[in-house]
Scaffold this motif. Sequence first.
Motif, PDB file in Angstrom:
ATOM      1  N   ASN A 155       0.810  -1.214   0.000  1.00  0.00           N
ATOM      2  CA  ASN A 155       0.000   0.000   0.000  1.00  0.00           C
ATOM      3  C   ASN A 155       0.848   1.272   0.000  1.00  0.00           C
ATOM      4  N   ALA A 202       1.185   2.561  -3.581  1.00  0.00           N
ATOM      5  CA  ALA A 202      -0.022   2.490  -4.402  1.00  0.00           C
ATOM      6  C   ALA A 202      -0.116   3.628  -5.412  1.00  0.00           C
ATOM      7  N   SER A 203       0.422   4.799  -5.058  1.00  0.00           N
ATOM      8  CA  SER A 203       0.292   5.952  -5.951  1.00  0.00           C
ATOM      9  C   SER A 203       1.018   5.767  -7.277  1.00  0.00           C
ATOM     10  N   ALA A 233       1.240   2.779  -8.845  1.00  0.00           N
ATOM     11  CA  ALA A 233       0.839   1.497  -9.418  1.00  0.00           C
ATOM     12  C   ALA A 233       0.122   1.683 -10.749  1.00  0.00           C
ATOM     13  N   ASP A 247      -2.782   0.225 -13.579  1.00  0.00           N
ATOM     14  CA  ASP A 247      -4.143  -0.271 -13.386  1.00  0.00           C
ATOM     15  C   ASP A 247      -4.149  -1.736 -13.009  1.00  0.00           C
ATOM     16  N   GLU A 258      -1.788  -3.399 -11.524  1.00  0.00           N
ATOM     17  CA  GLU A 258      -1.275  -3.543 -10.160  1.00  0.00           C
ATOM     18  C   GLU A 258      -2.316  -3.094  -9.135  1.00  0.00           C
ATOM     19  N   ARG A 259      -3.095  -2.072  -9.470  1.00  0.00           N
ATOM     20  CA  ARG A 259      -4.147  -1.612  -8.570  1.00  0.00           C
ATOM     21  C   ARG A 259      -5.228  -2.688  -8.386  1.00  0.00           C
ATOM     22  N   ASP A 260      -5.522  -3.411  -9.433  1.00  0.00           N
ATOM     23  CA  ASP A 260      -6.501  -4.495  -9.337  1.00  0.00           C
ATOM     24  C   ASP A 260      -6.036  -5.543  -8.339  1.00  0.00           C
ATOM     25  N   ALA A 271      -8.032   1.846  -4.417  1.00  0.00           N
ATOM     26  CA  ALA A 271      -7.138   1.314  -5.450  1.00  0.00           C
ATOM     27  C   ALA A 271      -7.899   1.086  -6.756  1.00  0.00           C
TER      28      ALA A 271
END
Length: 704
Positions: A155, A158-159, A161, A163, A165-167, A199
């Motif tokens: 986390n 996360a900024s 990441a 798409d 990786e966000r999934d 996310a």
Amino acid sequence: MNRLQEETQRILMVASCLGATFRLSAVMMVMKNISRVEMRDSMRASMISVSGTAATMGSSSASLLSSDLSNACTDQDGSDSSYASSIEEFEEEGLCEVDNEECRFMHDQIQSAAFELISPEQRDSFRGRIGSILLRTLPPEELEASLFEVVDLLNCAASNATDEERDELARMNLKAGIKASENAAFDTAKVYFKTGRDALGPRGWEVDYRTMLDLCSHGANACFVTGDFDSMNELIDEVLSKDIDTKEKYRVSDIKVNSLHNIGKYNESVNAALDFRRQLGLPTLQKKPASKFTIIREFIRVKRLLKNKTAEDIANLPDLDNELYEMGQRMNEHLAHCIHQIEPTMFPLIIFQMVTTSLKHGLSSSSSPAFARLGMLLCGPYGKPHEGREMARAAELILEKPGMRSSAIRTVLITQSFCYHWTSPLKDTIAPLLEGYQIGLEIGDTSTACWCLITRIHYLFCVGRSLDCIQKELEASIRVMTLLNHDDVKLNTITLLATVKKLRGIDANAGDKILDSMLASAASNGDSLLSATVNYMKLEVFVFYQEWKKAVDLVRKAGNVRLFLSSFFGAVRYTFFEALTYLKAAESASGWKKRQMKKCAHKTIHLIRGWAKNGNVNVVHYLYILDAELAVLNGKNKEAKESFNAAITTSSRNGFLHDRALAHELTGAYFKAQGDDYWGNYHIECSKRCYQEWGCNKKVEQLM
């Protein structure tokens, strides 16, 4: 730190990101999968060893989840021997304590100093890189054990990441949130669920609606448990607004119904539960009074389905394998919990529907509370306590089946509050109710936990526990209920607290205002259960202070209190006070009014006599007191003396201190009325000692 080998510094950098305690295997896993260049780029320039070449501080962040690990070994000269040397060094320096695999920093300032080795600009990406490595390389069992740490690391980055990786980050936060919820860490779970939703962002419902649905549903539950109702309602509304199958909306609908009940919006809760059953296409009751004929007809149908089944026969029924019926059962369970406040005549029909579904289609987690509530009906209103106890036993046996423990606390509350006191000593319910409270807190069912808590305290009051102890427990409980935002339970707790204080002579006028205010509020909100509870508490005070005119006015205006208190022991105690009030009213009346009061007394005494005949040991001393007063009314002095003595002996033997005080007081008044001051004064003195021990100080002053 500057004196340490560069390799030791690197290891400490990684370890500082894993927490105050860490596993050496995890650190070594990261070290073997991260390049020396990455490590140098992440270090503060001032911390790089003078023996090395100063690295240019990196400009691009490492990928969060899918960085190519093929470069991991590039430029890497670490070996097992160098790692062993570094471990030995930081252990000798007293920086860390090593116990086989487990390590811990000797002080949090040492961990902070190690973390300071990382360049501030690179800290988030460095921790994300560590989380990525651990996610990809840890064995499943180790990853499960370190799930929170790994997700927290992921986390951090996360900024940056993509798409994709966000999934994956959303799915990992969902997994961590569910695990936190299972451990009753709902505040932590709420953060994970929100991070997962963030996310995915606005695109979540389109790209991965299943994960988004689970994040919203589980998140709504975590918000509900922690009392964050605004966030809970936002999540519920978000799910309900989506064009998805009704079954997909079940979890948030379940939370919505439960939350409405907990904040005292009983009508809305009932409407929401009935509406969801209709959406599922299941048979649904109409919200209206049920006739006696309908209730009897449905009861006969249930009896035919039971066909003399034993508790073991019921517990051995197959499991329910129909998802729709299971959801419908849960909604009926909510209805059973709150319909008393709205339309108590519907309560039996809801229980019969739940039991019928269990008998015809199989057992679910709602079946145990259903059979427990059937036991409640049989014990109380239907006057068949032994059959009711068998249904309660069936409910407990169902809990032993796999997957049924989720309803354990609800079953405990029902059986201990409404079933077992009909055939067993009331004091035997107190320890199980405390256990139910503790189980509820552990599993996150704080509402039922609080009901277990207040019922336990109420039963302590009913068996005559010290009023001082009761007051302290009530005040502590109110703080807990305030913290947990359970206002409905808190109102009942405040009612009992005001009663206890009045009996102790503390803030009596304030107590009257509180109880009168609650009666007015209950009337305006249509909360018949609260109204019945307040009237029962007021009658308790009137009886102990011998305010018979106020008492008779109350019982004539209060309506059918037993209907709303149902199988609760409070209904039993209220019936005793009601009968005693009618007898005292008849004693001071004449003519037709005396006959009317006496007739009302006979009617209520008949109920208590039936309970005693069926084995209710908690009402025997009540019956002796009433028989004594009835004998006084009929001029049967010998019978009156025998019954008064039996009342004192029985209440003393069974531990009902406050009722023994009342029995002595009534006996003393009888002897004084007969002109026998010796025995009259003796019993009054005994009464004063009992009241003093109970903590009813104002009553002691009254008897002086």
